[in-house]
Scaffold this motif. Structure first.
Motif, short mmCIF file in Angstrom:
data_model
loop_
_atom_site.label_atom_id
_atom_site.label_comp_id
_atom_site.label_asym_id
_atom_site.label_seq_id
_atom_site.Cartn_x
_atom_site.Cartn_y
_atom_site.Cartn_z
N VAL A 130 58.78 -5.52 66.88
CA VAL A 130 57.96 -6.36 66.16
C VAL A 130 56.69 -5.68 66.37
N TRP A 131 56.04 -5.62 64.87
CA TRP A 131 54.52 -5.26 65.13
C TRP A 131 53.70 -6.45 64.63
N ARG A 132 52.62 -6.91 65.43
CA ARG A 132 51.84 -8.10 65.25
C ARG A 132 50.43 -7.46 64.95
N VAL A 133 49.83 -7.60 63.75
CA VAL A 133 48.74 -7.15 63.36
C VAL A 133 47.79 -7.86 62.75
N THR A 134 46.39 -7.80 63.05
CA THR A 134 45.48 -8.76 62.64
C THR A 134 44.12 -7.96 62.14
N PRO A 135 44.03 -7.89 61.16
CA PRO A 135 42.68 -7.08 60.36
C PRO A 135 41.48 -7.99 60.63
N THR A 136 40.37 -7.46 60.88
CA THR A 136 39.24 -8.37 60.70
C THR A 136 37.97 -7.33 60.24
N ARG A 137 37.33 -7.90 59.21
CA ARG A 137 36.26 -7.01 58.70
C ARG A 137 35.19 -7.31 59.73
N LEU A 138 34.53 -6.17 60.10
CA LEU A 138 33.35 -6.10 60.86
C LEU A 138 31.89 -6.18 60.21
N PRO A 139 30.93 -6.89 60.88
CA PRO A 139 29.53 -6.99 60.16
C PRO A 139 29.06 -5.64 59.45
N ASP A 140 29.43 -4.67 60.21
CA ASP A 140 28.89 -3.24 59.68
C ASP A 140 29.84 -2.75 58.55
N GLY A 141 30.91 -3.54 58.17
CA GLY A 141 31.90 -3.04 56.87
C GLY A 141 33.15 -2.31 57.33
N ASN A 142 33.10 -2.05 58.70
CA ASN A 142 34.42 -1.20 59.19
C ASN A 142 35.32 -2.45 59.53
N VAL A 143 36.84 -1.92 59.70
CA VAL A 143 37.90 -2.95 59.89
C VAL A 143 38.33 -2.63 61.21
N LEU A 144 38.38 -3.89 61.91
CA LEU A 144 38.94 -3.85 63.31
C LEU A 144 40.47 -4.38 63.18
N PHE A 145 41.65 -3.56 63.71
CA PHE A 145 43.02 -3.68 63.62
C PHE A 145 43.39 -4.13 64.99
#
Length: 195
Positions: A130-145
């Motif tokens: 099982v793969w759990r993933v949460t993407p979040t937009r960072l203030p600089d526009g990059n994406v944290l997974f």
């Protein structure tokens, strides 16, 4: 005529109630199977189901990929659920294609997966992984997974879950990303959104 209008109104109310209760929030398409994420409440994780399985008493009947519409049926009533609007807004979600390679060289091709920013998506892959993933937009526009990979284990008839790894990956928007945990290799490329 009045009876016909009452029947039509009852069907409309049933359809509206089903739309209010069940939301179609994600898609996972592979050559071997298609999974659809459904939710009854925004604060609960989505459940992934195949065509033919049930969710909240409704059977998943078919999927129209061109229109991103999932058809559910229950007691002869048919409900068509479009992919949740928030999942279609460019800033609210990202879609990827890619591969997951298992240690034995076995590969799972994923032709499409929808990930919603700020929400964990739990993807059942195969072989108890099982793969759990949460993407979040960072203030600089990059994406944290934020990622977590879990594997179901069996020990003397007792089933458990082993957390294989929990890395974090930061990418530029609309960029490919890869990571490896033990014998698992993940490679994903963004699917450009249609205008």
């Amino acid at each position: 005529m009045t009876r016909c209008l009452q029947l039509f109104g009852a069907v409309a109310l049933l359809t509206a109630a089903a739309h209010a209760e069940i939301e179609f929030v994600g898609v996972l398409l592979t050559p071997g199977r298609s999974l659809f994420a459904l939710s009854e409440a925004a604060d609960q994780p989505a459940a992934w189901r195949n065509i033919g399985q049930t969710f909240a008493g409704y059977s998943l009947a078919s999927f129209d990929a061109k229109n991103d519409t999932l058809t559910l049926s229950k007691d002869g009533a048919i409900i068509r659920l479009p992919l949740k609007d928030a999942a279609k807004i460019k800033n609210a979600h990202a879609e990827f294609s890619g591969t997951v390679t298992f240690g034995s060289g076995e590969k799972l091709d994923i032709s499409r997966v929808t990930l919603t920013y700020g929400q964990e998506t739990v993807l059942p892959l195969q072989d108890g992984v099982v793969w759990r993933v949460t993407p979040t937009r960072l203030p600089d526009g990059n994406v944290l997974f934020r990622l977590a990979v879990e594997r179901t284990t069996q020990d003397g008839g007792v089933t458990g879950v082993l957390k294989v790894g929990a890395p974090a990956v930061i990418t530029r928007p609309n960029s490919a990303f890869s990571f490896a945990i033990g014998d698992l290799q993940f490679n994903f490329n963004p699917i450009p959104s249609s205008p």
